[in-house]
Design an enzyme around this catalytic site. Sequence first.
Site, mmCIF file in Angstrom:
data_model
loop_
_atom_site.group_PDB
_atom_site.id
_atom_site.type_symbol
_atom_site.label_atom_id
_atom_site.label_comp_id
_atom_site.label_asym_id
_atom_site.label_seq_id
_atom_site.Cartn_x
_atom_site.Cartn_y
_atom_site.Cartn_z
ATOM 1 N N HIS A 1 -3.385 0.368 -3.475
ATOM 2 C CA HIS A 1 -3.476 -0.623 -2.422
ATOM 3 C C HIS A 1 -2.383 -1.676 -2.689
ATOM 4 O O HIS A 1 -1.748 -1.667 -3.751
ATOM 5 C CB HIS A 1 -4.860 -1.263 -2.447
ATOM 6 C CG HIS A 1 -5.935 -0.462 -1.760
ATOM 7 N ND1 HIS A 1 -7.204 -0.950 -1.521
ATOM 8 C CD2 HIS A 1 -5.900 0.786 -1.240
ATOM 9 C CE1 HIS A 1 -7.918 -0.027 -0.893
ATOM 10 N NE2 HIS A 1 -7.159 1.034 -0.710
ATOM 11 N N CYS B 1 -10.306 -5.492 -1.077
ATOM 12 C CA CYS B 1 -11.436 -4.562 -1.183
ATOM 13 C C CYS B 1 -12.063 -4.652 -2.567
ATOM 14 O O CYS B 1 -11.574 -5.361 -3.443
ATOM 15 C CB CYS B 1 -10.947 -3.124 -0.930
ATOM 16 S SG CYS B 1 -10.171 -2.359 -2.374
ATOM 17 N N GLU C 1 -2.440 -4.857 -3.452
ATOM 18 C CA GLU C 1 -2.629 -5.692 -4.639
ATOM 19 C C GLU C 1 -2.426 -4.876 -5.915
ATOM 20 O O GLU C 1 -1.848 -5.356 -6.901
ATOM 21 C CB GLU C 1 -4.040 -6.297 -4.646
ATOM 22 C CG GLU C 1 -4.377 -7.148 -3.439
ATOM 23 C CD GLU C 1 -5.020 -6.339 -2.304
ATOM 24 O OE1 GLU C 1 -4.584 -5.193 -2.028
ATOM 25 O OE2 GLU C 1 -5.974 -6.849 -1.696
ATOM 26 N N SER D 1 -7.840 -9.338 3.125
ATOM 27 C CA SER D 1 -8.972 -9.595 2.229
ATOM 28 C C SER D 1 -9.143 -8.427 1.250
ATOM 29 O O SER D 1 -9.218 -7.269 1.666
ATOM 30 C CB SER D 1 -10.233 -9.758 3.091
ATOM 31 O OG SER D 1 -11.338 -10.140 2.308
ATOM 32 N N CYS E 1 -9.559 -3.773 -5.533
ATOM 33 C CA CYS E 1 -8.569 -4.816 -5.806
ATOM 34 C C CYS E 1 -9.250 -6.079 -6.322
ATOM 35 O O CYS E 1 -8.729 -6.754 -7.211
ATOM 36 C CB CYS E 1 -7.759 -5.092 -4.543
ATOM 37 S SG CYS E 1 -6.821 -3.647 -3.994
ATOM 38 N N ASN F 1 0.827 -1.206 0.000
ATOM 39 C CA ASN F 1 0.000 0.000 0.000
ATOM 40 C C ASN F 1 0.869 1.268 0.000
ATOM 41 O O ASN F 1 1.823 1.360 0.767
ATOM 42 C CB ASN F 1 -0.897 -0.032 1.253
ATOM 43 C CG ASN F 1 -1.940 1.064 1.255
ATOM 44 O OD1 ASN F 1 -1.618 2.245 1.274
ATOM 45 N ND2 ASN F 1 -3.206 0.679 1.251
ATOM 46 N N ASP G 1 -8.430 4.841 3.852
ATOM 47 C CA ASP G 1 -8.012 3.850 2.853
ATOM 48 C C ASP G 1 -9.163 2.987 2.376
ATOM 49 O O ASP G 1 -9.128 2.465 1.258
ATOM 50 C CB ASP G 1 -6.906 2.966 3.436
ATOM 51 C CG ASP G 1 -6.076 2.306 2.345
ATOM 52 O OD1 ASP G 1 -5.594 3.041 1.462
ATOM 53 O OD2 ASP G 1 -5.925 1.072 2.363
#
Lengths: 145, 145
Positions: B50, B79, B52, B77, B82, B39, B142
């Site tokens: 982010h 979002c 990912e 996990s 992503c 991130n 975020d």
Amino acid sequence: MDPFMQAAIDEAQRGLDEGGIPIGSVLVHQGRIIGRGHNRRVQQGSATLHGEMDALENAGRLPASVYRDSVIYTTLSPCSMCSGAILLYGIPKVVVGENQTFMGEEELLRSRGVQVEVLQDERCVALMRTFIERSPELWNEDIGE
Amino acid sequence: MDPFMQAAIDEAQRGLDEGGIPIGSVLVHQGRIIGRGHNRRVQQGSATLHGEMDALENAGRLPASVYRDSVIYTTLSPCSMCSGAILLYGIPKVVVGENQTFMGEEELLRSRGVQVEVLQDERCVALMRTFIERSPELWNEDIGE
């Protein structure tokens, strides 16, 4: 012509002039453009900067309250990544230039309460039709196909 | 320990050491890391990078065939943004460090045929628990809350 869609088209045209994929977007808060951008796959070798993502990135870090009072304009129906970003930030409305050359995740957006307005603007369609005819491989890369 | 989740945790820790949000990710193709990231909200003032997304961005432009034979590892996990990127590129499998501190769009991913494996790794949970306790405003920013 909606001045915000015009600004998004201007961004798409700028991308095309740079040798890139002609998709543009602006983020509008209370009647003012606070972020604008266009697809940067070619220009920056970017896998994530679609038009909408570039507009969000250029708007910078914002509190949730700003997104929730904003509208995002995009020349093309937003793909799953850009739709996911719209959902992440709770942007309540998307104005789409056209969805004839590519149908994004409009149904997902609507199912989560986002208002999606599609203009079917002929200039947006023409930009993409011409681009896809000339550069089908590049377009397929951009949509993961 | 899965070496790829370890690499994602290393990325998360690097982000924390930089003063950022401790979420990391790696993209793995045929047993080899081809993109890694974390991130960048704080470090680059980024609204889109982010963990990912940063891993995907750092992997660079890739043909669809590579994504479709890849696995993405993420410490948290994913979002909606992503998850949308994972769907866009047709990545068939996501390995998630934990979903206790934040539940992303795992159900959407599964409904579209993506395999989602959740490790509930205690180090991933601890990284986020400590961070959220110390910086709740940053964390809310975020995730658009």
